[in-house]
Design a protein around this motif. Structure first.
Motif, short mmCIF file in Angstrom:
data_model
loop_
_atom_site.label_atom_id
_atom_site.label_comp_id
_atom_site.label_asym_id
_atom_site.label_seq_id
_atom_site.Cartn_x
_atom_site.Cartn_y
_atom_site.Cartn_z
N PRO A 167 59.82 -3.41 13.67
CA PRO A 167 58.36 -3.54 13.78
C PRO A 167 57.68 -3.23 12.45
N ASN A 246 55.93 -11.06 13.33
CA ASN A 246 56.37 -9.70 12.98
C ASN A 246 55.35 -8.95 12.12
N GLY A 277 58.51 -7.32 17.82
CA GLY A 277 58.14 -5.91 17.79
C GLY A 277 56.64 -5.67 17.86
N ARG A 329 60.41 -3.43 20.68
CA ARG A 329 61.65 -3.75 19.95
C ARG A 329 62.86 -3.33 20.76
N SER A 332 63.45 -5.70 23.67
CA SER A 332 63.90 -7.04 23.28
C SER A 332 65.41 -7.20 23.42
#
Length: 352
Positions: A167, A246, A277, A329, A332
């Motif tokens: 991130p 991002n 993120g 994040r 994910s």
């Protein structure tokens, strides 16, 4: 599938990946006379005549008839009668992947209700029983198909492959919000513009929109020009979406519950936000809300209004947003194409 099987891909234009073979299906504008004939077929309930007289369907059947396949994967109900016919000819296993609840895709729109809703209901009732396995994009749409047509779709989401990007750092005085996707009247993007105009100067909204509806895009552009914290940007190629996102802090999802498809929306952009993120800010769409609340990776408005969304976003500090970005994040790893690929290959092998 292409890494495990010999795959022939058929569709409009070349496929996005490289396959051993691809078949380009032709389609061309129809005359007004033909459109009138097709409209009469729909109103008279002559759905088979309507379906099989479509140029792309005729061209696809001409190019695929006589071929022997072990498995056929049909994309959405629009290809289902064709796929059922081809599967019967070669005794192939048939998998159907649907991205919408097609019989209610544009519920409330007179043109859809008057002409197309009965068509999709007919196709679903007649042809779904011939499917060996079916998948769709979320639990809500799967439940609708199960309730109305007694099928049991598996859920395979629209998540992209995993991204290695960490991130980005949050700048407290310039928190960047982004929304990307198509621009049409059904999405009601004006609510995003209204929401952004209610926010304090520390927030900025970028809209990366695909101009599928020139009128809607022009309307959004006029409204955005009235606000200093809103910008319209050009869309980027698919492979650049996650790297571009991002650099942002928050991803915005605001889908009005005007149709079953929008009510249960769980789109690719949501999962791209996770891979990039970003903290996700959403209206209370149930599918999105479930994931946000389970992972604590964003904020959900209390109502489907611009004011409620602005209030939810404004309540967050830079520290809150940074923590949500890191939880996105982490989430994910679960919501990615790698996991979906494994699930889909099990369907192809008949293991689930």
């Amino acid at each position: 599938m292409k890494d495990h099987y010999d795959v022939a891909a058929a569709g409009f234009g070349p496929p996005s990946a490289v396959y051993p073979e691809h078949i380009v299906v032709q389609g061309h504008p129809n005359s007004l006379a033909f459109k009138a004939i097709q409209a009469s077929r729909l109103k008279l309930g002559r759905f088979e005549a309507y379906y099989w007289s479509q140029t792309p369907i005729k061209d696809a059947y001409r190019k695929l008839h006589g071929r022997i396949f072990q498995t056929i994967v049909a994309n959405d109900l629009s290809s289902l009668p064709l796929a059922v016919t081809l599967a019967a000819e070669s005794h192939a296993r048939l998998i159907l992947d649907v991205h919408e609840y097609e019989p209610g895709h544009f519920d409330g729109h007179w043109l859809f209700d008057f002409f197309f809703k009965p068509l999709w209901e007919y196709i679903a009732r007649k042809y779904l029983p011939a499917v060996d396995s079916m998948s769709t994009v979320c639990e809500g749409i799967a439940a609708l198909y199960q309730k109305e047509f007694s099928v049991q779709p598996k859920v395979i989401t629209n998540a992209p492959f995993r991204s290695p990007l960490p991130p980005s750092e949050v700048q407290p005085k310039q928190i960047r919000i982004v929304h990307h996707g198509i621009c049409n009247a059904h999405r009601q993007l004006e609510a995003m513009v209204s929401m952004a105009r209610m926010l304090s100067p520390r927030f900025r909204l970028d809209l990366m929109l695909v101009k599928t509806d020139e009128g809607s895009y022009a309307k959004i552009r006029r409204q955005a020009r009235m606000a200093e914290n809103i910008a319209l940007l050009a869309p980027v190629p698919y492979e650049d979406i996650v790297p571009t996102l991002n650099s942002y802090d928050m991803g915005l999802c605001m889908f009005p519950p005007s149709t079953p498809t929008l009510q249960f929306a769980l789109p690719n952009k949501f999962f791209e936000f996770l891979q990039a993120g970003l903290a996700v800010c959403s209206w209370p769409s149930p599918e999105i809300r479930n994931i946000i609340e389970r992972h604590q990776c964003g904020i959900v408005a209390e109502a489907y209004t611009a004011a409620a969304m602005a209030q939810a976003v404004e309540s967050l500090s830079a520290h809150d947003i940074a923590a949500m970005k890191h939880r996105s994040r982490k989430a994910s790893a679960e919501h990615c194409a790698e996991n979906n690929q494994a699930a889909f290959l099990r369907m192809v092998r008949g293991e689930s």
